[in-house]
Design a protein around this motif. Structure first.
Motif, PDB file in Angstrom:
ATOM      1  N   ASP A   1     -17.211   6.930  35.864  1.00 23.69           N
ATOM      2  CA  ASP A   1     -15.787   7.149  35.595  1.00 23.69           C
ATOM      3  C   ASP A   1     -14.994   7.175  36.901  1.00 23.69           C
ATOM      4  O   ASP A   1     -15.471   7.683  37.915  1.00 23.69           O
ATOM      5  N   ARG A   2     -13.786   6.631  36.860  1.00 26.52           N
ATOM      6  CA  ARG A   2     -12.944   6.602  38.062  1.00 26.52           C
ATOM      7  C   ARG A   2     -11.606   7.327  37.884  1.00 26.52           C
ATOM      8  O   ARG A   2     -10.864   7.471  38.836  1.00 26.52           O
ATOM      9  N   GLU A   3     -11.315   7.791  36.685  1.00 25.63           N
ATOM     10  CA  GLU A   3     -10.003   8.393  36.437  1.00 25.63           C
ATOM     11  C   GLU A   3     -10.001   9.903  36.574  1.00 25.63           C
ATOM     12  O   GLU A   3      -9.014  10.499  36.985  1.00 25.63           O
ATOM     13  N   GLY A   4     -11.089  10.549  36.239  1.00 27.40           N
ATOM     14  CA  GLY A   4     -11.170  11.998  36.320  1.00 27.40           C
ATOM     15  C   GLY A   4     -10.686  12.679  35.047  1.00 27.40           C
ATOM     16  O   GLY A   4     -10.065  12.060  34.174  1.00 27.40           O
ATOM     17  N   PHE A   5     -10.950  13.991  34.953  1.00 28.91           N
ATOM     18  CA  PHE A   5     -10.659  14.754  33.740  1.00 28.91           C
ATOM     19  C   PHE A   5      -9.995  16.079  34.077  1.00 28.91           C
ATOM     20  O   PHE A   5     -10.302  16.710  35.081  1.00 28.91           O
ATOM     21  N   ASP A   6      -9.125  16.506  33.178  1.00 27.03           N
ATOM     22  CA  ASP A   6      -8.496  17.820  33.294  1.00 27.03           C
ATOM     23  C   ASP A   6      -9.412  18.920  32.761  1.00 27.03           C
ATOM     24  O   ASP A   6      -9.251  20.092  33.131  1.00 27.03           O
ATOM     25  N   ALA A   7     -10.332  18.559  31.898  1.00 27.50           N
ATOM     26  CA  ALA A   7     -11.335  19.500  31.393  1.00 27.50           C
ATOM     27  C   ALA A   7     -12.530  18.707  30.896  1.00 27.50           C
ATOM     28  O   ALA A   7     -12.395  17.568  30.441  1.00 27.50           O
ATOM     29  N   VAL A   8     -13.689  19.320  30.998  1.00 26.92           N
ATOM     30  CA  VAL A   8     -14.936  18.763  30.457  1.00 26.92           C
ATOM     31  C   VAL A   8     -15.583  19.865  29.638  1.00 26.92           C
ATOM     32  O   VAL A   8     -15.637  21.022  30.080  1.00 26.92           O
ATOM     33  N   TYR A   9     -16.075  19.518  28.447  1.00 24.64           N
ATOM     34  CA  TYR A   9     -16.694  20.546  27.618  1.00 24.64           C
ATOM     35  C   TYR A   9     -17.930  20.009  26.905  1.00 24.64           C
ATOM     36  O   TYR A   9     -18.160  18.799  26.819  1.00 24.64           O
ATOM     37  N   SER A  10     -18.722  20.933  26.403  1.00 25.42           N
ATOM     38  CA  SER A  10     -19.935  20.600  25.665  1.00 25.42           C
ATOM     39  C   SER A  10     -20.177  21.710  24.655  1.00 25.42           C
ATOM     40  O   SER A  10     -20.240  22.885  25.021  1.00 25.42           O
ATOM     41  N   VAL A  11     -20.295  21.345  23.382  1.00 21.22           N
ATOM     42  CA  VAL A  11     -20.568  22.307  22.317  1.00 21.22           C
ATOM     43  C   VAL A  11     -21.958  22.015  21.770  1.00 21.22           C
ATOM     44  O   VAL A  11     -22.161  21.024  21.065  1.00 21.22           O
TER      45      VAL A  11
END
Length: 222
Positions: A111-121
């Motif tokens: 990925d090259r854009e990035g994230f404001d949050a990452v989660y895993s349920v």
């Protein structure tokens, strides 16, 4: 150990579909726990409409579908073709939802854009070596972005890499995948080692009922 994709395709056939509506009559909702209508919601992510958020091990897409419905740019990745097929069938027409097949660590690295949050349920954070996954997430989180994940608390004395069994037919041995279990303070220590801040790991008590266990919920900031 079983081939990961085959194992989670097998699991997909056993997992019930998300209900059409929840107890509040909503057609989409976010759930961190294994129990219906229990626990916190999207507020743990600390994002608003327009944010880009990644679901690691998105499964059949219920949580990602809800985020897309409230205006979040929801990205999901999963190794199971069957899980993703179910997600696309139910949520695939949702604007703002982007689903991918693949390995969580590889996806993050590409990925090259990035994230404001990452989660895993109950997802990829539980079933991926944290020595590989935590730095990969950290590199893709935007400044101040949140990592949030939930899973079952560890069995006392059984920490680190453990075997998780996925049943098959009555005459077949179960499939085995790896999972990583730690006590809350150990998760906080691991996150600090990988450059995270504001770590908080707690066990949310289960709703009343026989033989129920709570849910470990972990939050941290980049």
């Amino acid at each position: 150990m079983a081939d990961t994709a085959i194992a989670w395709d097998t699991y997909s056939r056993q997992r019930p579909e998300r209900r059409p509506v929840n107890s509040r009559g909503e057609t989409t909702w976010f759930n961190w726990t294994q129990y219906e209508d229990h626990g916190p919601g999207t507020e743990l992510l600390e994002v608003s409409a327009g944010a880009r958020v990644l679901d690691l091990g998105c499964g059949k897409g219920g949580n990602a579908g809800h985020l897309a419905a409230i205006g979040v740019r929801a990205v999901g990745v999963d190794v199971s073709h069957q899980q993703l097929a179910a997600a696309r069938e139910r949520w695939g027409q949702s604007p703002g939802l982007d689903l991918h097949h693949g390995d969580a660590v590889r996806f993050l690295r590409e990925d090259r854009e990035g994230f404001d949050a990452v989660y895993s349920v109950y997802g990829a954070v539980w079933f991926t070596d944290p020595a590989l996954l935590l730095p990969a997430v950290r590199e893709r989180l935007r400044p101040g972005g949140r990592l949030v994940f939930s899973q079952r608390p560890p069995v006392a004395g059984c920490y680190g890499c453990q075997a998780s069994y996925i049943p098959r037919g009555p005459d077949e041995d179960p499939l085995v995948v790896k999972r990583w279990d730690y006590e809350p303070d150990a998760w906080e220590h691991l996150l600090a080692e990988h450059g995270y801040m504001d770590m908080r790991a707690t066990v949310l008590e289960a709703p009343p009922g026989p033989r129920r266990v709570g849910t470990l919920i972990v939050t941290a900031r980049a």
